[in-house]
Scaffold this motif. Structure first.
Motif, mmCIF file in Angstrom:
data_model
loop_
_atom_site.group_PDB
_atom_site.id
_atom_site.type_symbol
_atom_site.label_atom_id
_atom_site.label_comp_id
_atom_site.label_asym_id
_atom_site.label_seq_id
_atom_site.Cartn_x
_atom_site.Cartn_y
_atom_site.Cartn_z
ATOM 1 N N TYR A 6 0.832 -1.212 0.000
ATOM 2 C CA TYR A 6 0.000 0.000 0.000
ATOM 3 C C TYR A 6 0.864 1.259 0.000
ATOM 4 C CZ TYR A 6 -4.651 -2.066 0.721
ATOM 5 O OH TYR A 6 -5.844 -2.729 0.563
ATOM 6 N N ASP A 7 1.902 1.255 0.827
ATOM 7 C CA ASP A 7 2.779 2.429 0.900
ATOM 8 C C ASP A 7 3.460 2.693 -0.442
ATOM 9 O OD1 ASP A 7 2.119 2.810 3.544
ATOM 10 O OD2 ASP A 7 3.905 1.807 4.340
ATOM 11 N N ALA A 9 2.372 1.736 -3.419
ATOM 12 C CA ALA A 9 1.344 2.168 -4.367
ATOM 13 C C ALA A 9 0.997 3.638 -4.148
ATOM 14 C CB ALA A 9 0.096 1.303 -4.213
ATOM 15 N N ALA A 10 0.879 4.041 -2.903
ATOM 16 C CA ALA A 10 0.575 5.447 -2.600
ATOM 17 C C ALA A 10 1.696 6.360 -3.079
ATOM 18 C CB ALA A 10 0.349 5.618 -1.100
ATOM 19 N N ILE A 232 -0.080 -0.616 -10.579
ATOM 20 C CA ILE A 232 -0.696 -1.078 -9.331
ATOM 21 C C ILE A 232 -1.804 -2.040 -9.718
ATOM 22 C CG2 ILE A 232 -1.947 -0.414 -7.247
ATOM 23 C CD1 ILE A 232 -0.701 2.434 -7.659
ATOM 24 N N LEU A 260 -5.938 3.297 -0.161
ATOM 25 C CA LEU A 260 -5.060 4.197 -0.899
ATOM 26 C C LEU A 260 -5.510 5.649 -0.742
ATOM 27 C CD1 LEU A 260 -4.498 2.130 -4.156
ATOM 28 C CD2 LEU A 260 -2.785 2.670 -2.409
ATOM 29 N N ARG A 263 -4.006 7.121 2.296
ATOM 30 C CA ARG A 263 -2.563 7.370 2.185
ATOM 31 C C ARG A 263 -2.206 8.491 1.201
ATOM 32 N NH1 ARG A 263 -3.219 2.163 3.741
ATOM 33 N NH2 ARG A 263 -1.545 1.123 4.923
ATOM 34 N N THR A 264 -3.139 8.856 0.351
ATOM 35 C CA THR A 264 -2.846 9.896 -0.641
ATOM 36 C C THR A 264 -3.593 11.193 -0.385
ATOM 37 O OG1 THR A 264 -4.578 8.984 -2.090
ATOM 38 C CG2 THR A 264 -2.334 8.217 -2.455
#
Length: 265
Positions: A6-7, A9-10, A232, A260, A263-264
């Motif tokens: 996830y990190d 991808a963000a 992703i 996501l 995180r974004t």
């Protein structure tokens, strides 16, 4: 492991100038739509076809519009009503917040319903129709309703007709073994997407719910991300990324997009 994915991808999304979403049937599952995965999955969604012994590939065949129009429009008329009634899940709003551009094999019109205007529908749209013959290359919006008997899954009453010749109409969808599909609406969308992609230097591709059985969406996602590996892949069943060229998220669309979004933000 998933948190690291996830990190990463963000980071890709945060560092991108543009986001291209390549979506398959898995995108709509969290809205309550069936993905027709395999014959058993199709029959669970449409039990009458199990009694008839018809698979998805057999019912989604243009030959039925000539041989048994009520059967053909029973299937597509039901889907038209289903997609009109479906509310896109919150993951669509996340993609809109990223100003994403869309490439999809889905014919359900859910991206447009969620407010997207730049959508490339590679297999056409159930919300548009054409002549069965076709007598012309005209494509028009479906303003009609189709009544379907839920027990037999056959259309009842008057069937949609072509405004030019008065013959039978059909959805402007690319079906299996389809030589009569009128492609120019979809081709225009694809040409616009190609022109847009040429101007994107730091592009991230978010592939959602696209399997390998019909690999159209996967091919597009891998091609579009080939230069930088910024892919992703969100997929519950087939999340693997070849040669480590991207990030794998083995979860559903809504779960992944919600995570996501946090995180974004």
């Amino acid at each position: 492991m998933i948190e690291e994915a996830y990190d990463r991808a963000a980071e890709l999304i945060a560092g991108a100038d543009a986001v291209l979403v390549c979506a398959g049937a898995g995108m709509g599952v969290d809205s309550g739509l069936p993905d027709f995965r395999g014959t058993e999955g199709f029959w669970r969604a449409y039990p009458p076809y199990e009694r008839l012994g018809l698979k998805f590939e057999e019912i989604a065949d243009p030959v039925h519009f000539a041989d048994d129009p009520a059967l053909a429009w029973g299937f597509y008329g039901h889907r038209l009503g289903l997609y009109r009634a479906t509310v896109p899940h919150e993951g669509f709003a996340v993609l809109r917040s990223w100003s994403a551009r869309i490439f999809t094999s889905n014919v359900d019109g859910q991206f447009q319903k969620a407010g997207f205007t730049d959508v490339a529908e590679v297999h056409g749209s159930i919300h548009h129709a054409q002549c069965v013959e076709p007598c012309t290359d005209e494509i028009w919006e479906c303003s009609f309703d189709v009544t379907v008997d839920p027990e037999t899954m056959r259309a009842t009453g008057e069937l949609p007709s072509c405004p030019s010749c008065g013959g039978l109409a059909r959805p402007n969808i690319l079906m299996f073994g389809d030589w009569g599909w009128v492609p120019h609406r979809s081709q225009r969308q694809l040409d616009e997407l190609t022109a847009w992609r040429r101007n994107q230097r730091r592009l991230v591709v978010v592939e959602i719910g696209a399997g390998t059985a019909v690999p159209t969406v996967r091919r597009q996602a891998e091609l579009a991300s080939a230069a930088n590996g910024a892919l992703i892949r969100i997929n519950v069943r087939e999340p693997e990324v070849r040669h480590g060229r991207g990030v794998s998220l083995p979860v559903g669309a809504l779960e992944a997009l919600t995570a996501l979004a946090r995180r974004t933000a």
